[in-house]
Design an enzyme around this catalytic site. Structure first.
Site, PDB file in Angstrom:
ATOM      1  N   PHE A  44      -4.494  10.036 -10.215  1.00 12.79           N
ATOM      2  CA  PHE A  44      -5.341   9.023  -9.588  1.00 12.79           C
ATOM      3  C   PHE A  44      -6.691   8.890 -10.291  1.00 12.79           C
ATOM      4  O   PHE A  44      -7.157   7.780 -10.568  1.00 12.79           O
ATOM      5  CB  PHE A  44      -5.550   9.363  -8.108  1.00 12.79           C
ATOM      6  N   LYS A 100       0.810  -1.220   0.000  1.00 16.38           N
ATOM      7  CA  LYS A 100       0.000   0.000   0.000  1.00 16.38           C
ATOM      8  C   LYS A 100       0.842   1.269   0.000  1.00 16.38           C
ATOM      9  O   LYS A 100       0.548   2.240   0.695  1.00 16.38           O
ATOM     10  CB  LYS A 100      -0.988   0.008   1.175  1.00 16.38           C
ATOM     11  N   SER A 159      -4.761   2.609   4.469  1.00 19.38           N
ATOM     12  CA  SER A 159      -4.927   1.966   3.174  1.00 19.38           C
ATOM     13  C   SER A 159      -4.876   0.439   3.298  1.00 19.38           C
ATOM     14  O   SER A 159      -5.655  -0.276   2.668  1.00 19.38           O
ATOM     15  CB  SER A 159      -3.847   2.455   2.205  1.00 19.38           C
ATOM     16  N   ARG A 191      -8.474   3.460  -4.053  1.00 18.79           N
ATOM     17  CA  ARG A 191      -9.451   3.917  -3.075  1.00 18.79           C
ATOM     18  C   ARG A 191      -9.487   5.445  -3.022  1.00 18.79           C
ATOM     19  O   ARG A 191     -10.443   6.060  -3.432  1.00 18.79           O
ATOM     20  CB  ARG A 191      -9.132   3.325  -1.695  1.00 18.79           C
ATOM     21  N   LYS A 192      -8.421   6.081  -2.496  1.00 15.36           N
ATOM     22  CA  LYS A 192      -8.375   7.543  -2.423  1.00 15.36           C
ATOM     23  C   LYS A 192      -7.089   8.115  -2.997  1.00 15.36           C
ATOM     24  O   LYS A 192      -7.096   9.138  -3.667  1.00 15.36           O
ATOM     25  CB  LYS A 192      -8.543   8.011  -0.974  1.00 15.36           C
ATOM     26  N   HIS A 213       7.227  -6.890  -3.108  1.00 17.18           N
ATOM     27  CA  HIS A 213       7.311  -6.319  -1.760  1.00 17.18           C
ATOM     28  C   HIS A 213       8.408  -7.004  -0.935  1.00 17.18           C
ATOM     29  O   HIS A 213       8.427  -6.875   0.290  1.00 17.18           O
ATOM     30  CB  HIS A 213       5.979  -6.481  -1.023  1.00 17.18           C
ATOM     31  N   GLY A 270       1.876   2.798  -3.113  1.00 14.04           N
ATOM     32  CA  GLY A 270       1.892   3.373  -4.451  1.00 14.04           C
ATOM     33  C   GLY A 270       2.378   2.449  -5.545  1.00 14.04           C
ATOM     34  O   GLY A 270       2.787   2.922  -6.612  1.00 14.04           O
TER      35      GLY A 270
END
Length: 296
Positions: free
Chosen positions: A231, A56, A136, A259-260, A106, A58
């Site tokens: 975004f 989470k 997030s 999401r945001k 990751h 980017g």
């Protein structure tokens, strides 16, 4: 290697696939043991780029930017970053990704494929402030019902985040671990940026990426890439390329990986007590680090 379930403070369980003490998102649709082994044995191509982020932070956004830079075009990439997510792909799937590739992961530095270290594949590392990561990640784990099988509340989820119990371990261990590895390997080509700087200084950060990758594109293309990867554009443009498998993971059709995408949204979720507790932990864990983060 095993499927494990842990309980939050309210007794709700959340599931992971654990390998060598590291927790990964669980996916019943793939052979995760084989995929994780394939990632370790990956043979890089000469023109590979590897994107590294904590969860989470980017990944989707920066993967799109890097892919556009690699292709020299500000056109939407007709695939999703999961198609190049190395610890979730079989050996056959990894080999089938055509060059040039922007791989993403990751994993920690000491988990990098030995062949990649030997070849000195270029790596882009993006960090994000841990408070926005927390909010997030909670929505991510709650939303991906068929992956995490989690129904808990934020207030019961948050203490385990403080303890580093979730995907890929503690945010503090992760970012400090990568920072240490980068300082100990000064000859390795690694470019570091933050989510917050990319958000506020998009053109400058994309220009830096272009130079690091050896493209040196003009301002017009870099600016076009920044705009295309806003975004609002990605949330709309990338939806057609999400596979039925990815869509099936979500709790409802209205949810997605987008999401945001804001900086400072944590203020709408953290209580005063949670913020004070996290600030104390942050001060303790980061007191000897020169890393700095913007929280708003």
């Amino acid at each position: 290697m095993s499927l494990i379930k842990i309980e939050d403070r309210g007794g709700d369980s959340i599931q992971f696939f654990e390998v060598d003490g590291i927790r990964y998102p669980y996916c019943s649709q793939i052979d995760q043991e084989q995929a994780i082994k394939a990632a370790r044995d990956l043979v890089p191509h000469d023109d590979d780029i590897l994107l590294i982020t904590y969860v989470k932070s980017g990944t989707h956004w920066l993967w799109e930017i890097l892919s556009m830079l690699q292709r020299g075009s500000a056109e939407t990439i007709p695939q999703v970053k999961q198609d190049c997510f190395i610890e979730f792909l079989s050996p056959t799937q990894l080999d089938a990704i055509p060059s040039p590739r922007v791989l993403n992961s990751h994993i920690w530095f000491d988990q990098l494929p030995p062949a990649m270290i030997q070849k000195k594949t270029k790596i882009v590392v993006c960090h994000r402030n841990p408070k926005d990561v927390a909010v997030s990640l909670y929505h991510h784990q709650f939303g991906l019902k068929n992956m995490y099988d989690y129904d808990g509340k934020w207030e019961n989820w948050f203490p385990l985040y403080m303890e580093g119990q979730y995907d890929y371990g503690s945010w503090f261990d992760y970012v400090l671990g990568w920072d240490k590895a980068i300082k100990e390997n000064p000859d390795y080509p690694i470019h570091v940026l933050t989510y917050e700087d990319l958000k506020t200084n998009g053109l400058e950060e994309v220009q830096k990426l272009s130079k690091f990758l050896g493209f040196n594109y003009d301002d017009d293309l870099c600016s076009a890439i920044v705009d295309k990867c806003q975004f609002r554009n990605m949330k709309k443009d990338k939806l057609p390329f999400a596979t039925d498998f990815l869509k099936s993971m979500w709790r409802s059709e209205s949810l997605s990986f987008y999401r945001k995408g804001e900086v400072g949204d944590w203020k709408n979720t953290f209580t005063v007590a949670q913020n004070e507790a996290f600030d104390a932990l942050y001060e303790q864990r980061m007191k000897e680090s020169d890393l700095t983060f913007k929280f708003e």
